[in-house]
Design a protein around this motif. Structure first.
Motif, mmCIF file in Angstrom:
data_model
loop_
_atom_site.group_PDB
_atom_site.id
_atom_site.type_symbol
_atom_site.label_atom_id
_atom_site.label_comp_id
_atom_site.label_asym_id
_atom_site.label_seq_id
_atom_site.Cartn_x
_atom_site.Cartn_y
_atom_site.Cartn_z
ATOM 1 N N ASN A 1 0.829 -1.201 0.000
ATOM 2 C CA ASN A 1 0.000 0.000 0.000
ATOM 3 C C ASN A 1 0.869 1.258 0.000
ATOM 4 O OD1 ASN A 1 -2.406 1.382 -0.025
ATOM 5 N ND2 ASN A 1 -2.919 1.001 2.105
ATOM 6 N N ILE A 2 1.856 1.286 0.875
ATOM 7 C CA ILE A 2 2.766 2.434 0.957
ATOM 8 C C ILE A 2 3.592 2.547 -0.319
ATOM 9 C CG2 ILE A 2 4.767 3.359 2.184
ATOM 10 C CD1 ILE A 2 3.640 2.091 4.737
ATOM 11 N N LEU A 3 4.105 1.424 -0.800
ATOM 12 C CA LEU A 3 4.946 1.440 -2.002
ATOM 13 C C LEU A 3 4.191 1.969 -3.207
ATOM 14 C CD1 LEU A 3 7.552 0.718 -3.545
ATOM 15 C CD2 LEU A 3 6.583 -1.579 -3.889
ATOM 16 N N PHE A 4 2.984 1.464 -3.457
ATOM 17 C CA PHE A 4 2.260 1.850 -4.664
ATOM 18 C C PHE A 4 1.707 3.270 -4.579
ATOM 19 C CE2 PHE A 4 2.900 -2.357 -6.061
ATOM 20 C CZ PHE A 4 2.647 -2.371 -7.428
ATOM 21 N N LYS A 5 1.411 3.730 -3.379
ATOM 22 C CA LYS A 5 0.998 5.124 -3.222
ATOM 23 C C LYS A 5 2.149 6.038 -3.627
ATOM 24 C CE LYS A 5 -0.811 8.446 0.139
ATOM 25 N NZ LYS A 5 -1.247 8.660 1.548
ATOM 26 N N PHE A 6 3.372 5.685 -3.197
ATOM 27 C CA PHE A 6 4.547 6.466 -3.576
ATOM 28 C C PHE A 6 4.798 6.417 -5.078
ATOM 29 C CE2 PHE A 6 9.040 6.093 -4.759
ATOM 30 C CZ PHE A 6 9.461 7.402 -4.518
ATOM 31 N N LEU A 7 4.738 5.216 -5.660
ATOM 32 C CA LEU A 7 4.996 5.070 -7.093
ATOM 33 C C LEU A 7 3.982 5.850 -7.917
ATOM 34 C CD1 LEU A 7 5.891 1.261 -7.277
ATOM 35 C CD2 LEU A 7 7.470 3.196 -7.465
ATOM 36 N N ILE B 1 -8.485 -4.525 -2.218
ATOM 37 C CA ILE B 1 -7.441 -3.528 -1.970
ATOM 38 C C ILE B 1 -6.360 -3.605 -3.033
ATOM 39 C CG2 ILE B 1 -5.642 -2.790 -0.361
ATOM 40 C CD1 ILE B 1 -7.444 -3.800 1.917
ATOM 41 N N LYS B 2 -5.922 -4.813 -3.360
ATOM 42 C CA LYS B 2 -4.888 -4.974 -4.381
ATOM 43 C C LYS B 2 -5.373 -4.462 -5.743
ATOM 44 C CE LYS B 2 -2.630 -9.091 -4.039
ATOM 45 N NZ LYS B 2 -2.476 -10.528 -3.708
ATOM 46 N N LYS B 3 -6.626 -4.732 -6.052
ATOM 47 C CA LYS B 3 -7.199 -4.243 -7.315
ATOM 48 C C LYS B 3 -7.120 -2.721 -7.382
ATOM 49 C CE LYS B 3 -11.470 -4.353 -10.061
ATOM 50 N NZ LYS B 3 -12.860 -4.890 -10.126
ATOM 51 N N LYS B 4 -7.418 -2.062 -6.276
ATOM 52 C CA LYS B 4 -7.410 -0.600 -6.249
ATOM 53 C C LYS B 4 -5.998 -0.038 -6.337
ATOM 54 C CE LYS B 4 -8.809 3.374 -3.446
ATOM 55 N NZ LYS B 4 -9.474 3.811 -2.173
ATOM 56 N N ASN C 1 -3.886 -0.767 -9.621
ATOM 57 C CA ASN C 1 -4.351 -0.071 -10.818
ATOM 58 C C ASN C 1 -4.162 1.438 -10.737
ATOM 59 O OD1 ASN C 1 -5.710 -1.781 -13.003
ATOM 60 N ND2 ASN C 1 -6.507 -2.710 -11.130
ATOM 61 N N GLY C 2 -3.388 1.888 -9.752
ATOM 62 C CA GLY C 2 -3.203 3.323 -9.565
ATOM 63 C C GLY C 2 -2.015 3.921 -10.282
ATOM 64 N N LYS D 1 -4.299 -10.910 -18.678
ATOM 65 C CA LYS D 1 -5.269 -10.219 -19.540
ATOM 66 C C LYS D 1 -6.717 -10.486 -19.127
ATOM 67 C CE LYS D 1 -2.014 -10.205 -23.379
ATOM 68 N NZ LYS D 1 -1.605 -10.835 -24.668
ATOM 69 N N GLN D 2 -6.930 -11.517 -18.308
ATOM 70 C CA GLN D 2 -8.269 -11.787 -17.773
ATOM 71 C C GLN D 2 -8.461 -11.183 -16.386
ATOM 72 O OE1 GLN D 2 -9.692 -15.990 -18.250
ATOM 73 N NE2 GLN D 2 -7.615 -16.334 -18.983
ATOM 74 N N SER D 3 -7.394 -10.668 -15.783
ATOM 75 C CA SER D 3 -7.414 -10.231 -14.391
ATOM 76 C C SER D 3 -7.690 -8.742 -14.276
ATOM 77 C CB SER D 3 -6.060 -10.535 -13.742
ATOM 78 O OG SER D 3 -5.082 -9.588 -14.163
ATOM 79 N N PHE D 4 -7.691 -8.238 -13.047
ATOM 80 C CA PHE D 4 -7.904 -6.804 -12.842
ATOM 81 C C PHE D 4 -6.682 -5.971 -13.241
ATOM 82 C CE2 PHE D 4 -6.897 -8.158 -8.296
ATOM 83 C CZ PHE D 4 -5.630 -7.600 -8.239
ATOM 84 N N LEU D 5 -5.613 -6.613 -13.708
ATOM 85 C CA LEU D 5 -4.441 -5.899 -14.215
ATOM 86 C C LEU D 5 -4.488 -5.750 -15.731
ATOM 87 C CD1 LEU D 5 -1.643 -7.617 -12.069
ATOM 88 C CD2 LEU D 5 -2.625 -5.354 -11.717
ATOM 89 N N SER D 6 -5.614 -6.062 -16.339
ATOM 90 C CA SER D 6 -5.709 -6.141 -17.797
ATOM 91 C C SER D 6 -5.515 -4.798 -18.507
ATOM 92 C CB SER D 6 -7.060 -6.737 -18.206
ATOM 93 O OG SER D 6 -8.123 -5.924 -17.736
ATOM 94 N N LYS D 7 -5.594 -3.692 -17.788
ATOM 95 C CA LYS D 7 -5.433 -2.390 -18.451
ATOM 96 C C LYS D 7 -3.982 -2.121 -18.849
ATOM 97 C CE LYS D 7 -4.433 1.085 -14.899
ATOM 98 N NZ LYS D 7 -4.888 2.341 -14.294
#
Length: 405
Positions: free
Chosen positions: A105-111, A171-174, A177-178, A196-202
């Motif tokens: 959570n902290i890592l991806f908010k920073f990235l 939470i991971k999906k949110k 994808n940020g 490509k079928q997952s919530f990371l498909s974008k």
């Protein structure tokens, strides 16, 4: 160009070796390279450990109780962010983020706020599930729409009390994808299809196969080893695992084969744990894990057949190492394992087909290896040498930095 790689381990296991080898290649090409890791320091000079031993131990315990892998080690992750700001990398290259060492959570908010270009190599399925690293072998598809009541809650990363798979998934999906500038890399076409079928498909997905050192893993003279083990007149079957032969790695099938095959065959398992050995019949030669690549290459060369009855794997480097040593592969049609096999390099058997596995072994006699050993070696050198992997990653790094500019 300056790249920071982040992984659970450094210089240990397949992912740790990939991280260190890729870092060294970058430096050789005139770039700057840094490693951040949670465990198993490779002693590479530009390294930063995330979290202390005590902090990571607490992460492990809390994750086992509350099923919250990747949501602790806050102090260590905040120190990592300070380190990232100090070195100011052009790219952050993520690998495994599970392993009790980082707060996602902290890592991806920073990235997200920093807008540093990110490459994320997925070595398993954990990034897009609510708990597990693999799910095909229990026929679970909950990850497509939303995890809940995880059938593998006690599997890695284990939770012995609570099941938080639904919350973890959301939470991971949110947070995953940020990011506005991330490319996902998978070592296999199989995993690329799942992403490509997952919530990371974008995100853009590119396939870069794992690579091995085809100079170390080469066809060896093994006459002395055959004599030492008294295997001159045996058809040798070999299994190798860095993680032990638990159920997903096909322990059940090795046990069945050891009981079914005649005395003209010899099964050798390298990487067997004490628990594995308790279950194996006495006619199996079980060897604990070895980090001696030269010795491992000798066993690959000694074998007439490399057996990989995995029930699910991304793109196992053991298959590549066997081929590089001239040994054909028999594997189940699961995960990315069959992607290296063609009619001259092995046989693919239907998933969980015990009879089919036995028939494939009987069909693939010594003559198959004699006829196709050079084909196995050629395929490994042409497609899976680690220099090819390095080249593709470096090309991707340059592409990402050009996009940034």
């Amino acid at each position: 160009m300056k790249v920071l790689q982040i992984n659970t381990v450094s210089g240990y296991g397949s992912t740790g070796r990939i991280v260190v080898d890729l870092t060294k290649e970058m430096v050789k090409q005139g770039n700057e390279a840094f490693i951040s890791y949670g465990q198993k320091d490779s002693k590479y000079k530009n390294s930063f450990r995330i979290g202390t031993f005590l902090e990571n131990k607490c992460h492990n315990i809390l994750s086992r109780i509350f099923d919250r892998q990747g949501f602790y080690t806050s102090r260590g992750t905040n120190k990592l962010i300070k380190y990232i700001n100090e070195i100011n990398p052009d790219i952050v290259h993520l690998h495994n983020l599970h392993g009790n060492y980082i707060n996602i959570n902290i890592l991806f908010k920073f990235l997200s706020q920093s807008e540093i270009p990110v490459i994320w190599t997925l070595h398993d399925c954990w990034p897009f599930t609510g708990h597990c690293a693999y799910f095909d072998y229990v026929d679970c598809n909950k990850w497509i729409k939303g995890c809940y009541e995880c059938p593998l809650s006690k599997s890695y990363p284990p939770s012995i009390i609570l099941d938080n798979s639904k919350s973890n998934y959301n939470i991971k999906k949110k947070i995953f994808n940020g990011l506005s500038n991330m490319t996902i890399v998978t070592p296999s076409e199989w995993l690329a299809g799942l992403v490509k079928q997952s919530f990371l498909s974008k995100y853009d997905v590119t396939v870069i196969n794992n690579g091995i050192d085809t100079n170390t893993f080469d066809i060896k003279d093994v006459n002395a080893l055959k004599i030492k083990l008294r295997l001159e007149n045996k058809i040798v079957l070999l299994g190798v695992s860095a993680e032990g032969f638990e159920s997903r790695k096909g322990l059940k099938y090795f046990i069945e084969l050891a009981k079914s095959l005649t005395s003209s065959y010899q099964l050798i398992l390298i990487g067997a744990t004490k628990n594995d050995c308790k279950q194996l019949p006495n006619n199996v030669i079980a060897i604990s894990r070895t980090n001696n690549a030269k010795q491992l290459a000798e066993y690959y060369s000694l074998a007439d057949i490399f057996l990989n009855p995995t029930l699910e794997d991304n793109f196992p480097t053991t298959n590549l190492e066997a081929l590089a040593c001239g040994t054909p592969v028999i594997t189940f049609n699961t995960g990315g394992s069959p992607e290296v096999v063609d009619e001259t390099t092995g046989i693919v058997v239907d998933k969980m087909d015990s009879k089919g596995l036995l028939n494939a072994i009987l069909l693939m006699n010594r003559q198959f290896k004699k006829t196709n050993s050079l084909n196995c070696r050629k395929k490994a050198v042409e497609y899976y040498d680690k220099k090819r992997m390095y080249k593709k990653y470096l090309e991707l790094y340059h592409l990402k930095t050009e996009v940034k500019c």
